[in-house]
Every structure is written in structure tokens, then in C-alpha cells.
Design a protein around this motif. Structure first.
Motif, PDB file in Angstrom:
ATOM      1  N   GLU A 134       0.834  -1.206   0.000  1.00  0.00           N
ATOM      2  CA  GLU A 134       0.000   0.000   0.000  1.00  0.00           C
ATOM      3  C   GLU A 134       0.869   1.256   0.000  1.00  0.00           C
ATOM      4  N   ARG A 135       1.992   1.214   0.717  1.00  0.00           N
ATOM      5  CA  ARG A 135       2.913   2.361   0.717  1.00  0.00           C
ATOM      6  C   ARG A 135       3.429   2.627  -0.687  1.00  0.00           C
ATOM      7  N   CYS A 136       3.797   1.589  -1.378  1.00  0.00           N
ATOM      8  CA  CYS A 136       4.321   1.759  -2.737  1.00  0.00           C
ATOM      9  C   CYS A 136       3.231   2.208  -3.709  1.00  0.00           C
ATOM     10  N   VAL A 137       2.036   1.656  -3.556  1.00  0.00           N
ATOM     11  CA  VAL A 137       0.921   2.061  -4.425  1.00  0.00           C
ATOM     12  C   VAL A 137       0.623   3.552  -4.251  1.00  0.00           C
ATOM     13  N   ALA A 138       0.859   4.069  -3.060  1.00  0.00           N
ATOM     14  CA  ALA A 138       0.578   5.490  -2.780  1.00  0.00           C
ATOM     15  C   ALA A 138       1.755   6.401  -3.125  1.00  0.00           C
ATOM     16  N   ASP A 139       2.867   5.843  -3.547  1.00  0.00           N
ATOM     17  CA  ASP A 139       4.086   6.610  -3.798  1.00  0.00           C
ATOM     18  C   ASP A 139       4.058   7.201  -5.205  1.00  0.00           C
ATOM     19  N   ALA A 140       3.841   8.514  -5.274  1.00  0.00           N
ATOM     20  CA  ALA A 140       3.737   9.180  -6.573  1.00  0.00           C
ATOM     21  C   ALA A 140       5.076   9.253  -7.299  1.00  0.00           C
ATOM     22  N   GLY A 141       6.159   8.925  -6.617  1.00  0.00           N
ATOM     23  CA  GLY A 141       7.476   9.006  -7.240  1.00  0.00           C
ATOM     24  C   GLY A 141       7.833   7.812  -8.094  1.00  0.00           C
ATOM     25  N   ILE A 142       7.012   6.741  -8.019  1.00  0.00           N
ATOM     26  CA  ILE A 142       7.289   5.549  -8.812  1.00  0.00           C
ATOM     27  C   ILE A 142       6.102   5.268  -9.727  1.00  0.00           C
ATOM     28  N   ILE A 143       6.141   4.154 -10.425  1.00  0.00           N
ATOM     29  CA  ILE A 143       4.999   3.718 -11.225  1.00  0.00           C
ATOM     30  C   ILE A 143       4.074   2.945 -10.284  1.00  0.00           C
ATOM     31  N   ARG A 144       2.893   3.480 -10.049  1.00  0.00           N
ATOM     32  CA  ARG A 144       2.004   2.912  -9.031  1.00  0.00           C
ATOM     33  C   ARG A 144       1.102   1.827  -9.627  1.00  0.00           C
ATOM     34  N   HIS A 145       1.739   0.806 -10.120  1.00  0.00           N
ATOM     35  CA  HIS A 145       1.047  -0.325 -10.728  1.00  0.00           C
ATOM     36  C   HIS A 145       1.081  -1.463  -9.713  1.00  0.00           C
ATOM     37  N   ARG A 146      -0.059  -1.763  -9.128  1.00  0.00           N
ATOM     38  CA  ARG A 146      -0.086  -2.746  -8.040  1.00  0.00           C
ATOM     39  C   ARG A 146       0.502  -4.093  -8.475  1.00  0.00           C
ATOM     40  N   GLY A 147       0.148  -4.528  -9.678  1.00  0.00           N
ATOM     41  CA  GLY A 147       0.641  -5.811 -10.148  1.00  0.00           C
ATOM     42  C   GLY A 147       2.156  -5.851 -10.233  1.00  0.00           C
ATOM     43  N   LYS A 148       2.768  -4.778 -10.692  1.00  0.00           N
ATOM     44  CA  LYS A 148       4.219  -4.737 -10.820  1.00  0.00           C
ATOM     45  C   LYS A 148       4.893  -4.599  -9.453  1.00  0.00           C
ATOM     46  N   ILE A 149       4.235  -3.913  -8.536  1.00  0.00           N
ATOM     47  CA  ILE A 149       4.754  -3.798  -7.169  1.00  0.00           C
ATOM     48  C   ILE A 149       4.736  -5.164  -6.491  1.00  0.00           C
ATOM     49  N   VAL A 150       3.607  -5.847  -6.600  1.00  0.00           N
ATOM     50  CA  VAL A 150       3.498  -7.195  -6.031  1.00  0.00           C
ATOM     51  C   VAL A 150       4.508  -8.124  -6.696  1.00  0.00           C
ATOM     52  N   SER A 151       4.700  -7.972  -8.006  1.00  0.00           N
ATOM     53  CA  SER A 151       5.655  -8.788  -8.736  1.00  0.00           C
ATOM     54  C   SER A 151       7.070  -8.591  -8.206  1.00  0.00           C
ATOM     55  N   THR A 152       7.437  -7.354  -7.897  1.00  0.00           N
ATOM     56  CA  THR A 152       8.778  -7.076  -7.385  1.00  0.00           C
ATOM     57  C   THR A 152       9.023  -7.794  -6.060  1.00  0.00           C
ATOM     58  N   ILE A 153       8.007  -7.799  -5.201  1.00  0.00           N
ATOM     59  CA  ILE A 153       8.135  -8.497  -3.914  1.00  0.00           C
ATOM     60  C   ILE A 153       8.219 -10.002  -4.138  1.00  0.00           C
ATOM     61  N   ASN A 154       7.375 -10.504  -5.012  1.00  0.00           N
ATOM     62  CA  ASN A 154       7.442 -11.929  -5.356  1.00  0.00           C
ATOM     63  C   ASN A 154       8.811 -12.290  -5.913  1.00  0.00           C
ATOM     64  N   ASN A 155       9.308 -11.469  -6.831  1.00  0.00           N
ATOM     65  CA  ASN A 155      10.586 -11.778  -7.456  1.00  0.00           C
ATOM     66  C   ASN A 155      11.742 -11.696  -6.462  1.00  0.00           C
ATOM     67  N   ALA A 156      11.608 -10.847  -5.446  1.00  0.00           N
ATOM     68  CA  ALA A 156      12.631 -10.802  -4.398  1.00  0.00           C
ATOM     69  C   ALA A 156      12.699 -12.137  -3.667  1.00  0.00           C
ATOM     70  N   ARG A 157      11.550 -12.699  -3.398  1.00  0.00           N
ATOM     71  CA  ARG A 157      11.521 -14.014  -2.726  1.00  0.00           C
ATOM     72  C   ARG A 157      12.094 -15.095  -3.624  1.00  0.00           C
ATOM     73  N   ARG A 158      11.789 -15.001  -4.906  1.00  0.00           N
ATOM     74  CA  ARG A 158      12.355 -15.967  -5.851  1.00  0.00           C
ATOM     75  C   ARG A 158      13.870 -15.757  -5.995  1.00  0.00           C
ATOM     76  N   ALA A 159      14.320 -14.501  -5.879  1.00  0.00           N
ATOM     77  CA  ALA A 159      15.751 -14.202  -5.968  1.00  0.00           C
ATOM     78  C   ALA A 159      16.509 -14.807  -4.793  1.00  0.00           C
ATOM     79  N   VAL A 160      15.913 -14.766  -3.613  1.00  0.00           N
ATOM     80  CA  VAL A 160      16.535 -15.410  -2.451  1.00  0.00           C
ATOM     81  C   VAL A 160      16.706 -16.901  -2.719  1.00  0.00           C
TER      82      VAL A 160
END
Length: 209
Positions: free
Chosen positions: A89-115
Motif C-alpha cells: 500500500e505504501r508503494c501504491v501510494a508513492d507518486a514518485g514511482i509507477i504505481r502499478h499494483r501488479g508490478k509492485i506485487v511482482s517485485t516483492i514476489n521476485n525478491a523471494r524468488r531471488a533469495v
């Protein structure tokens, strides 16, 4: 006579024309694009930002990159893997980035896959550089934003499939190829660009992980 796809800058140097003469794009072309990267954080950052770029221009992402870094803990995937719903929700509200929920969720998912990938291979670099293609494998069109719209290579298709099989998202073959270009797995500076031989020399001397 300048070669196709090459323009001469105000400094007299000939470069790949995709930077369009824009100062920040030109700096990116000169100082980053195509240089071999072995740092896991940078590799993770780039593949995530390429996912955010999908449907947009890379220049838009480049100009917001510092904001993305602030929002995503410097793209330290160990930290991003621990993000929760409040972080989404913090990232979705951040006007400084691209506020695309799917891509934000993807980044978190990909971090877990990166680990998981780091734990399996020892580093992201070791995994990604195992997909370094033969030098003859190169798309015909060498325009940065056009490349993001169309081409793939056999290696980018294979890498994309492997990542998807491992649960990564927003890693289609064109996104993956743009990542490969930027991180130095291929040297796509055009013949006639002053950086082409310089980057190739760095790539030839580069110690693969």
C-alpha cells in the motif's frame, strides 16, 4: 559518413542514436548500458525495473530510478522479500514511482524468488551469466525502445521460460533481452559507436562468476 543508427554528439563522439541527444539518456548510454555487471543487487534492480518499464519508455523509469530505490530498500532482495501488505500500500501510494499494483506485487514476489535462486546457485550473477549467449546472437533492430517492443533471441526465450518456471513474474523474453543488453550479457552498442570497442574490451576481460 555515419553508419545507420549512429549520431554524433555535441562532444564529437558518435553514439547509438537511441539516446536521442538527451543528457540523462546519454550518460546512461556512456556509463552503464552494456557494461558487464556481477553485483546481485544491481542485477535484481535491473530486472525489476525492466518489468516496471513494460508498456512505458525506459527514459520514464530511468528518471524515477532513485525513487524506486527509495521505495524498494535499494533493491536489496533480502529486504524486499520481507515486504508485507503495508509495504504494498505504501508503494501504491508513492507518486514518485509507477504505481502499478501488479508490478509492485511482482517485485516483492521476485525478491523471494531471488533469495531462492541465490541459495541454489550461490549468486544471482552465477545464474544469469550462465545464459550469456553466443556473440552471433543479435536482433536486427538496434533501437532501445523498439527493442523493448518487439525482438527476442533464443537465449532470452530460454531464460524467460526458466525464470517463469521458478515463479518469477513480469519476465517475458523481450523484458529479459533488455535486461541482458543493459547488464552486459550482450554488447549491443552498434558498430560506429565509440563505446562499442570499449565495452567489448571490458567484456573480454570480464571474469565470469
Amino acid at each position: 559518413m555515419q553508419k545507420p543508427g549512429i549520431i554524433e554528439g555535441a562532444d564529437g563522439r558518435c553514439r547509438c542514436s537511441w539516446h536521442q541527444g538527451l543528457a540523462d539518456y546519454e550518460r546512461y548510454h556512456d556509463a552503464e548500458w552494456g557494461l558487464p555487471v556481477v553485483d546481485d543487487i544491481r542485477l535484481f534492480e535491473k530486472i525489476c525495473l525492466e518489468g516496471f518499464q513494460s508498456g512505458l519508455s525506459w527514459l520514464t523509469i530511468l528518471r524515477k530510478r532513485d525513487n524506486f530505490r527509495a521505495a524498494f530498500a535499494g533493491f536489496d532482495f533480502n529486504k524486499v522479500a520481507l515486504f508485507d501488505e503495508a509495504d504494498i500500500e505504501r508503494c501504491v501510494a508513492d507518486a514518485g514511482i509507477i504505481r502499478h499494483r501488479g508490478k509492485i506485487v511482482s517485485t516483492i514476489n521476485n525478491a523471494r524468488r531471488a533469495v531462492e535462486l541465490r541459495d541454489e546457485f550461490g549468486s544471482l550473477a552465477k545464474f544469469f551469466w550462465s545464459y550469456e549467449p553466443d556473440t552471433s546472437e543479435r536482433p536486427a533492430v538496434m533501437d532501445l525502445d523498439t527493442l523493448r517492443a518487439n525482438p527476442t533471441t533464443p537465449t532470452s526465450v530460454r531464460l524467460s521460460k526458466d525464470l517463469k518456471k521458478r515463479g518469477w513474474t513480469f519476465v517475458g523474453p523481450t523484458t529479459v533481452y533488455a535486461f541482458m543488453q543493459a547488464m552486459g550479457l550482450v554488447n549491443d552498442h552498434l558498430d560506429g559507436c565509440y563505446r562499442q570497442p570499449e565495452v567489448q574490451a571490458l567484456k573480454d576481460a570480464f571474469v565470469r562468476p
